[in-house]
Every structure is written in C-alpha cells, then in structure tokens.
Design a protein around this motif. Sequence first.
Motif, PDB file in Angstrom:
ATOM      1  N   TYR A  71       0.879  -1.257  -0.032  1.00 54.61           N
ATOM      2  CA  TYR A  71      -0.034   0.110  -0.096  1.00 54.61           C
ATOM      3  C   TYR A  71       0.911   1.250   0.066  1.00 54.61           C
ATOM      4  O   TYR A  71       0.410   2.408  -0.699  1.00 54.61           O
ATOM      5  CB  TYR A  71      -0.922   0.046   1.137  1.00 54.61           C
ATOM      6  CG  TYR A  71      -2.275  -0.801   0.938  1.00 54.61           C
ATOM      7  CD1 TYR A  71      -3.290  -0.429   0.531  1.00 54.61           C
ATOM      8  CD2 TYR A  71      -2.077  -2.141   1.454  1.00 54.61           C
ATOM      9  CE1 TYR A  71      -4.416  -0.999   0.415  1.00 54.61           C
ATOM     10  CE2 TYR A  71      -3.304  -2.883   1.232  1.00 54.61           C
ATOM     11  CZ  TYR A  71      -4.456  -2.435   0.631  1.00 54.61           C
ATOM     12  OH  TYR A  71      -5.574  -3.079   0.552  1.00 54.61           O
ATOM     13  N   ALA A  72       2.025   1.194   0.814  1.00 57.27           N
ATOM     14  CA  ALA A  72       2.732   2.339   0.708  1.00 57.27           C
ATOM     15  C   ALA A  72       3.542   2.752  -0.490  1.00 57.27           C
ATOM     16  O   ALA A  72       3.565   3.759  -1.130  1.00 57.27           O
ATOM     17  CB  ALA A  72       3.895   2.217   1.874  1.00 57.27           C
ATOM     18  N   ALA A  73       3.709   1.748  -1.308  1.00 57.29           N
ATOM     19  CA  ALA A  73       4.497   1.737  -2.423  1.00 57.29           C
ATOM     20  C   ALA A  73       3.474   2.100  -3.739  1.00 57.29           C
ATOM     21  O   ALA A  73       3.658   3.123  -4.498  1.00 57.29           O
ATOM     22  CB  ALA A  73       5.189   0.499  -3.094  1.00 57.29           C
ATOM     23  N   HIS A  74       2.105   1.514  -3.538  1.00 55.29           N
ATOM     24  CA  HIS A  74       1.246   1.987  -4.454  1.00 55.29           C
ATOM     25  C   HIS A  74       0.959   3.473  -4.504  1.00 55.29           C
ATOM     26  O   HIS A  74       0.913   4.194  -5.386  1.00 55.29           O
ATOM     27  CB  HIS A  74      -0.133   1.168  -4.379  1.00 55.29           C
ATOM     28  CG  HIS A  74      -1.285   1.713  -4.898  1.00 55.29           C
ATOM     29  ND1 HIS A  74      -1.265   0.941  -6.438  1.00 55.29           N
ATOM     30  CD2 HIS A  74      -2.171   2.741  -4.777  1.00 55.29           C
ATOM     31  CE1 HIS A  74      -2.424   1.385  -6.830  1.00 55.29           C
ATOM     32  NE2 HIS A  74      -3.025   2.457  -5.884  1.00 55.29           N
ATOM     33  N   PHE A  75       0.379   4.021  -3.080  1.00 53.62           N
ATOM     34  CA  PHE A  75       0.266   5.384  -2.877  1.00 53.62           C
ATOM     35  C   PHE A  75       1.404   6.283  -3.082  1.00 53.62           C
ATOM     36  O   PHE A  75       0.863   7.404  -3.001  1.00 53.62           O
ATOM     37  CB  PHE A  75      -0.683   5.544  -1.800  1.00 53.62           C
ATOM     38  CG  PHE A  75      -2.163   4.936  -1.952  1.00 53.62           C
ATOM     39  CD1 PHE A  75      -3.116   5.765  -3.038  1.00 53.62           C
ATOM     40  CD2 PHE A  75      -2.344   3.817  -1.332  1.00 53.62           C
ATOM     41  CE1 PHE A  75      -4.300   5.143  -3.160  1.00 53.62           C
ATOM     42  CE2 PHE A  75      -3.746   3.243  -1.461  1.00 53.62           C
ATOM     43  CZ  PHE A  75      -4.483   4.050  -2.484  1.00 53.62           C
ATOM     44  N   SER A  76       2.442   5.725  -2.841  1.00 54.72           N
ATOM     45  CA  SER A  76       3.592   6.642  -3.268  1.00 54.72           C
ATOM     46  C   SER A  76       4.079   7.023  -4.765  1.00 54.72           C
ATOM     47  O   SER A  76       4.673   8.101  -4.973  1.00 54.72           O
ATOM     48  CB  SER A  76       4.917   6.152  -2.580  1.00 54.72           C
ATOM     49  OG  SER A  76       4.793   6.211  -1.280  1.00 54.72           O
ATOM     50  N   GLN A  77       3.613   6.168  -5.792  1.00 60.56           N
ATOM     51  CA  GLN A  77       3.853   6.666  -7.212  1.00 60.56           C
ATOM     52  C   GLN A  77       3.199   7.623  -7.563  1.00 60.56           C
ATOM     53  O   GLN A  77       1.989   7.970  -7.223  1.00 60.56           O
ATOM     54  CB  GLN A  77       3.586   5.095  -8.007  1.00 60.56           C
ATOM     55  CG  GLN A  77       2.028   4.449  -7.808  1.00 60.56           C
ATOM     56  CD  GLN A  77       1.922   3.284  -8.692  1.00 60.56           C
ATOM     57  OE1 GLN A  77       2.576   2.902  -9.310  1.00 60.56           O
ATOM     58  NE2 GLN A  77       0.852   2.480  -8.079  1.00 60.56           N
ATOM     59  N   PRO A  78       3.519   8.026  -8.881  1.00 58.88           N
ATOM     60  CA  PRO A  78       2.856   9.223  -9.563  1.00 58.88           C
ATOM     61  C   PRO A  78       1.487   8.775  -9.977  1.00 58.88           C
ATOM     62  O   PRO A  78       1.340   7.649 -10.499  1.00 58.88           O
ATOM     63  CB  PRO A  78       3.864   9.609 -10.489  1.00 58.88           C
ATOM     64  CG  PRO A  78       5.106   8.908 -10.265  1.00 58.88           C
ATOM     65  CD  PRO A  78       4.856   7.831  -9.440  1.00 58.88           C
ATOM     66  N   ASN A  79       0.292   9.495  -9.570  1.00 63.03           N
ATOM     67  CA  ASN A  79      -0.825   9.320 -10.186  1.00 63.03           C
ATOM     68  C   ASN A  79      -1.412   7.713  -9.652  1.00 63.03           C
ATOM     69  O   ASN A  79      -1.771   7.231 -10.666  1.00 63.03           O
ATOM     70  CB  ASN A  79      -1.048   9.304 -11.582  1.00 63.03           C
ATOM     71  CG  ASN A  79      -0.672  10.833 -11.997  1.00 63.03           C
ATOM     72  OD1 ASN A  79      -1.037  11.866 -11.499  1.00 63.03           O
ATOM     73  ND2 ASN A  79       0.103  11.038 -12.998  1.00 63.03           N
TER      74      ASN A  79
END
Length: 333
Positions: A133-141
């Motif tokens: 989840y942290a990686a998903h919402f840290s990526q652009p758009n």
Amino acid sequence: MMRSTRRRFIAIAAAAGGLPLLPFAAGWGAPSKNPLLRFWSGAALGADASMQIHHPDPAVADRLIAASLAEVGRLEKQLSLYRPDSAISRLNRDGVLDDPPFDLLRALAESLRYGEITGGAFDVTVQPLWNLYAAHFSQPNPSPNGPSQRELAAAVARIGQDALDVTESRISLTRPAMSVTLNGIGEGYVTDRVVELLRAGGVEHAMVNMGEIYALGARPAGGSWSVGLEDPRAPTKITEEVALQDRALATSAGYGTTFDPAGRFNHLFDPRSGHTSWRWLSVSVEAATATEADALSTAFSLMPEEATAPIVRKLGLTAHFIRPDGSRLTQRA
C-alpha cells in the motif's frame, strides 16, 4: 515510512489538578504545584511517548526516567522498523537471524500466541501489505482504488505466521519475500518493559505511555487514573472516560494512519484478503498488560462482536467498540 498516530486516540488526566498530561514539550521536569511528580515526554519507536511518575525523591525519579529511556533505546535496537540496523530490520532484509536477541524472541512469541487466540486476525507477518500500500500510493498518479487484486494476492501469499520459524538460536522467514512487523504489539511490549523497570525501582504511582498506556497503581492522591477515549467523528472531543489502575489501555482506529488522500485505505490489514478494515471506527481494549491490550485492539478491529466476546470473557478484558454509525458497544468479562 508512515508513522502510526494511535496515541492521539487517548487523553490522560494527570494527577496534578486534573490537567491534561498530553502533549508535553520534549524533556522532563517537575510541575511546580507538586514536586513529587516527575514528567517526561519525547519519542519512542518513532512516535510520541510520555511518562509521569510519583516518587518521594526527585533525584531517584530522574534516574529511573533516565534508565527507562535507556531501556527504550535498547529495545528499539531490536524491535523498531524505523531503524535499518535493528534486529527486526535485519531479519526482514536477510530472511534469517541467527542468535536473535531475547526481547525480539519474546515479542514474536507473544505475537504468535495472539495470532492463535484471535484465529489469525492478528498476524505479525502482514508487513508485505504495508509495503504494497505504501508503494502504491507513493507512485505518481496512483489508482484511487488501491492495489490491484493481482498485487493483493501476491502480497497475501507472503503472509502467514505458520511460515515464521522461531527458535532460541534462529528466526527464519520460510516464504520468499516475507517480512514481519511489530507495529501491532511493539508499543505495548515496550510500555510493559518500562513499567517493570519502574516497579522494580520502587515506583508505586505512574502513568506510562510508550505508544500504549499503563496505569501503575492509583493516582498519588488516591483513586484511579482517568483516561479519555477520543470520538472518531470529532477527534478533538472525548467520547468516554475510563478509570485505570494497574491496567493497560490501547486503541486502534483506521483513521489514525491512512495511505490515500481520501482516507479509504488504512493500516488495519486483513491478513486473509489483503484489504484494510473499516468494520469499527475504533476499538479500545483494557487488559492486564499493554502488550495484550495492543495486540487485541489491533485484532479486534478486524473481528465481528460475536468473535471478540469469548476472548474478552476468557482473558478478563473490557473492550470498547465504536461502530461506523457512531453507536457504541462495550464488552466486559
């Protein structure tokens, strides 16, 4: 890495004049109205922490506070994911840890026990979901709908306490890309170790908050310590007051740590599905130890009331639930 804000859910009424104990400025000192009360506030395990102790000798009290902080520092070197050199961080990085330190072994053993008690709702191996989840919402758009079902399934395949092998000589993660977290129990564990140190030092009245709360003895003036539970729908307000004496209290709530701007996805992970839970707005557990209160407030956040009630009765707990509609449920032993 996001920081949990669970300690914001609880407000403590201090013994001195009913003044709020939290928050403090960092450091310690004695309030002028009562020289026998010593206060400290700062950080532990990457988040806010505090102590209030009552002792007839202020110098002894300050030495006990210093010893407590040294104990917290020692435990952080073993248990904290915020430290890349900690024992748990090395375990996650390498998948194996030889000659593991005692407190990591003990904390993991407690974690496995509460996993069994809760039928798997508490699972120390859910760290892959946090990473996802942290990686998903840290990526652009990022997609506002969160990780894909394929990504969730891949993360869930790395989870399961049956794949965590713990012995006195070695800890092994037996599935590829597994990782563990003590975020659902570590703060309670550290709180209990500080309480043990203070009790051994002769302290009979104290309020310790190392992320979770333990009330040692009664208030110096007599009577229980007063703890207020935050209203999830109005976080600056107290929805209920709880009296504590030689008991611990921990609260878990999804809104404390969210991954996305809309607040749809939180840190309460279902180890079976990979989804995050909004079953309850908040869950607070009173227990004999902060370790137990911490672990079970986390697990109960995922569980229906018919599943939590037998555990509450068996372990002698009190559990406070706030439903999504704002109504409250209290279960007692």
